[in-house]
Motif scaffolding. Structure first.
Motif, short mmCIF file in Angstrom:
data_model
loop_
_atom_site.label_atom_id
_atom_site.label_comp_id
_atom_site.label_asym_id
_atom_site.label_seq_id
_atom_site.Cartn_x
_atom_site.Cartn_y
_atom_site.Cartn_z
N THR A 121 0.84 -1.21 0.00
CA THR A 121 0.00 0.00 0.00
C THR A 121 0.86 1.25 0.00
OG1 THR A 121 -1.72 -1.18 1.22
CG2 THR A 121 -1.85 1.21 1.20
N ARG A 122 1.96 1.22 0.75
CA ARG A 122 2.90 2.35 0.75
C ARG A 122 3.45 2.57 -0.66
NH1 ARG A 122 8.19 3.07 4.66
NH2 ARG A 122 9.40 4.46 3.34
N ASP A 123 3.86 1.49 -1.33
CA ASP A 123 4.41 1.61 -2.68
C ASP A 123 3.37 2.17 -3.64
OD1 ASP A 123 6.70 0.47 -1.68
OD2 ASP A 123 6.23 -1.55 -2.38
N LYS A 124 2.12 1.71 -3.51
CA LYS A 124 1.06 2.18 -4.39
C LYS A 124 0.79 3.68 -4.20
CE LYS A 124 -3.11 0.71 -3.53
NZ LYS A 124 -4.27 -0.21 -3.42
N LEU A 125 0.73 4.13 -2.95
CA LEU A 125 0.49 5.54 -2.68
C LEU A 125 1.64 6.40 -3.20
CD1 LEU A 125 -0.91 5.31 0.98
CD2 LEU A 125 -2.20 5.84 -1.10
N LEU A 132 -2.54 -8.38 1.49
CA LEU A 132 -1.43 -7.44 1.63
C LEU A 132 -1.70 -6.16 0.85
CD1 LEU A 132 1.67 -9.83 1.27
CD2 LEU A 132 0.87 -8.72 3.35
N GLN A 133 -2.27 -6.30 -0.34
CA GLN A 133 -2.48 -5.15 -1.21
C GLN A 133 -3.58 -4.21 -0.71
OE1 GLN A 133 -2.09 -8.30 -2.28
NE2 GLN A 133 -0.03 -8.00 -3.13
N SER A 134 -4.50 -4.72 0.10
CA SER A 134 -5.63 -3.89 0.54
C SER A 134 -5.54 -3.51 2.01
CB SER A 134 -6.94 -4.63 0.29
OG SER A 134 -7.00 -5.82 1.06
N SER A 135 -4.42 -3.81 2.66
CA SER A 135 -4.25 -3.48 4.07
C SER A 135 -3.16 -2.43 4.24
CB SER A 135 -3.87 -4.74 4.88
OG SER A 135 -4.88 -5.72 4.81
N TYR A 136 -3.28 -1.67 5.32
CA TYR A 136 -2.27 -0.69 5.68
C TYR A 136 -1.43 -1.26 6.82
CZ TYR A 136 -4.85 2.83 3.00
OH TYR A 136 -5.45 3.53 2.01
N PHE A 137 -0.11 -1.15 6.70
CA PHE A 137 0.80 -1.65 7.73
C PHE A 137 1.55 -0.47 8.32
CE2 PHE A 137 0.00 -5.07 4.77
CZ PHE A 137 -0.22 -6.17 5.60
N ILE A 138 1.14 -0.05 9.53
CA ILE A 138 1.75 1.09 10.20
C ILE A 138 2.80 0.58 11.18
CG2 ILE A 138 1.34 3.10 11.68
CD1 ILE A 138 -1.50 3.20 10.64
N LEU A 139 4.03 1.07 11.04
CA LEU A 139 5.14 0.60 11.87
C LEU A 139 4.96 1.02 13.32
CD1 LEU A 139 7.95 1.50 9.32
CD2 LEU A 139 7.24 -0.81 9.95
N ARG A 140 4.96 0.06 14.21
CA ARG A 140 4.73 0.32 15.63
C ARG A 140 5.95 0.93 16.33
NH1 ARG A 140 2.88 -5.12 18.19
NH2 ARG A 140 2.79 -3.83 20.08
N ASN A 141 7.14 0.61 15.86
CA ASN A 141 8.36 1.08 16.53
C ASN A 141 8.43 2.60 16.58
OD1 ASN A 141 9.42 -1.40 17.24
ND2 ASN A 141 10.58 -1.63 15.35
N SER A 172 9.83 -9.51 9.70
CA SER A 172 8.99 -8.32 9.62
C SER A 172 8.97 -7.61 10.97
CB SER A 172 7.56 -8.69 9.20
OG SER A 172 6.97 -9.54 10.17
N PRO A 173 8.96 -6.28 10.97
CA PRO A 173 8.92 -5.52 12.22
C PRO A 173 7.52 -5.55 12.81
CG PRO A 173 8.80 -4.03 10.38
CD PRO A 173 9.00 -5.40 9.79
N PRO A 174 7.35 -5.14 14.07
CA PRO A 174 6.00 -5.04 14.63
C PRO A 174 5.21 -3.92 13.95
CG PRO A 174 7.61 -4.12 16.15
CD PRO A 174 8.39 -4.76 15.05
N TYR A 175 3.93 -4.17 13.69
CA TYR A 175 3.14 -3.16 13.01
C TYR A 175 1.66 -3.30 13.36
CZ TYR A 175 2.58 -7.18 9.85
OH TYR A 175 2.35 -8.43 9.34
N TYR A 176 0.90 -2.23 13.06
CA TYR A 176 -0.55 -2.29 13.11
C TYR A 176 -1.01 -2.65 11.70
CZ TYR A 176 0.29 0.87 17.07
OH TYR A 176 0.76 1.45 18.20
N LYS A 177 -1.76 -3.72 11.58
CA LYS A 177 -2.35 -4.06 10.30
C LYS A 177 -3.80 -3.57 10.31
CE LYS A 177 -3.77 -7.90 7.34
NZ LYS A 177 -3.80 -9.38 7.17
N ILE A 178 -4.11 -2.66 9.41
CA ILE A 178 -5.47 -2.14 9.30
C ILE A 178 -6.06 -2.68 8.01
CG2 ILE A 178 -6.91 -0.09 9.22
CD1 ILE A 178 -4.73 1.40 10.71
N ALA A 179 -6.93 -3.67 8.16
CA ALA A 179 -7.55 -4.31 7.01
C ALA A 179 -8.76 -3.50 6.55
CB ALA A 179 -7.96 -5.74 7.35
N ILE A 180 -8.88 -3.34 5.24
CA ILE A 180 -9.96 -2.55 4.65
C ILE A 180 -11.10 -3.47 4.22
CG2 ILE A 180 -10.56 -0.93 2.81
CD1 ILE A 180 -8.65 0.14 5.00
#
Length: 207
Positions: free
Chosen positions: A111-115, A161-170, A146-154
């Motif tokens: 999602t980051r790459d797409k944006l 993977l393509q439709s979720s946002y992965f926000i880095l928790r660190n 993979s690092p710890p993250y918040y996965k926000i599924a849409i």
């Protein structure tokens, strides 16, 4: 708007993260070029290219071009995203009644790459689109994992993977309790999945 209506957490050292990515891309590019030159020189000295019998060594320098090509792609993506970061003029995570918003530096994954490829300087996730909010732990090692993250599924994306946002928790762990508490104002409990414990606030540790 009162203090209770939103939560804003500044991302520390965002510019330094881009500097590290830029240095990594430069090192990969130069390292790849040096490796290609070394291989070509050594094989030429050994007479590999004079042999009539085809071998892997004859084409290896060409195959190795993927290393500097990957490094150049890293540099390109880093420069592009840094410019978007400056254009977006947003250096933190915002949580309010509309949704979750922040700079791309907080994200990881497709999602980051797409944006970035669509030249969008910030991401925005409205509450109406959130299917699940998942706290994921670090998996594997820091180098291979993979690092710890918040996965926000849409909704409608089947949590892919393509439709979720992965926000880095660190980048946000000092305020994780505040983040979860704020998000709970807008999402039902059944949308929360805790695959990891919430990071303790530094102030709580001091008590």
């Amino acid at each position: 708007m009162s203090d209770e209506d939103f939560l804003y957490i500044q991302v520390r050292n965002a510019q330094s993260k881009y500097l590290k990515l830029l240095i990594s891309g430069i090192v990969t590019t130069l390292g790849g070029i040096i490796f290609i030159i070394y291989a070509f020189t050594k094989f030429s000295h050994d007479g590999v290219y004079e042999s009539d019998q085809p071998s892997l060594k004859q084409i290896l320098p060409l195959v190795l071009f993927f290393i500097p090509a990957f490094g150049l792609q890293q540099i390109r993506n880093c420069w592009s995203e840094r410019n978007l970061y400056l254009r977006g003029a947003m250096d933190g995570l915002l949580i309010d009644e509309k949704g979750i918003k922040g700079p791309l530096v907080l994200l990881e994954g497709p999602t980051r790459d797409k944006l970035r490829d669509n030249h969008q300087p910030v991401f925005f996730i409205p509450w109406s689109k959130v299917e699940a909010f998942v706290l994921e732990p670090q998996r594997g090692t820091k180098v291979h994992g993979s690092p710890p993250y918040y996965k926000i599924a849409i909704e409608g994306g089947e949590q892919s993977l393509q439709s979720s946002y992965f926000i880095l928790r660190n980048d946000l762990k000092d305020r994780e309790q505040d983040i979860v508490s704020e998000i709970k104002k807008y999402l039902d409990d059944d949308k929360f999945i805790f695959n990891d414990a919430i990071y303790e606030d530094d102030k709580e540790k001091e008590k």
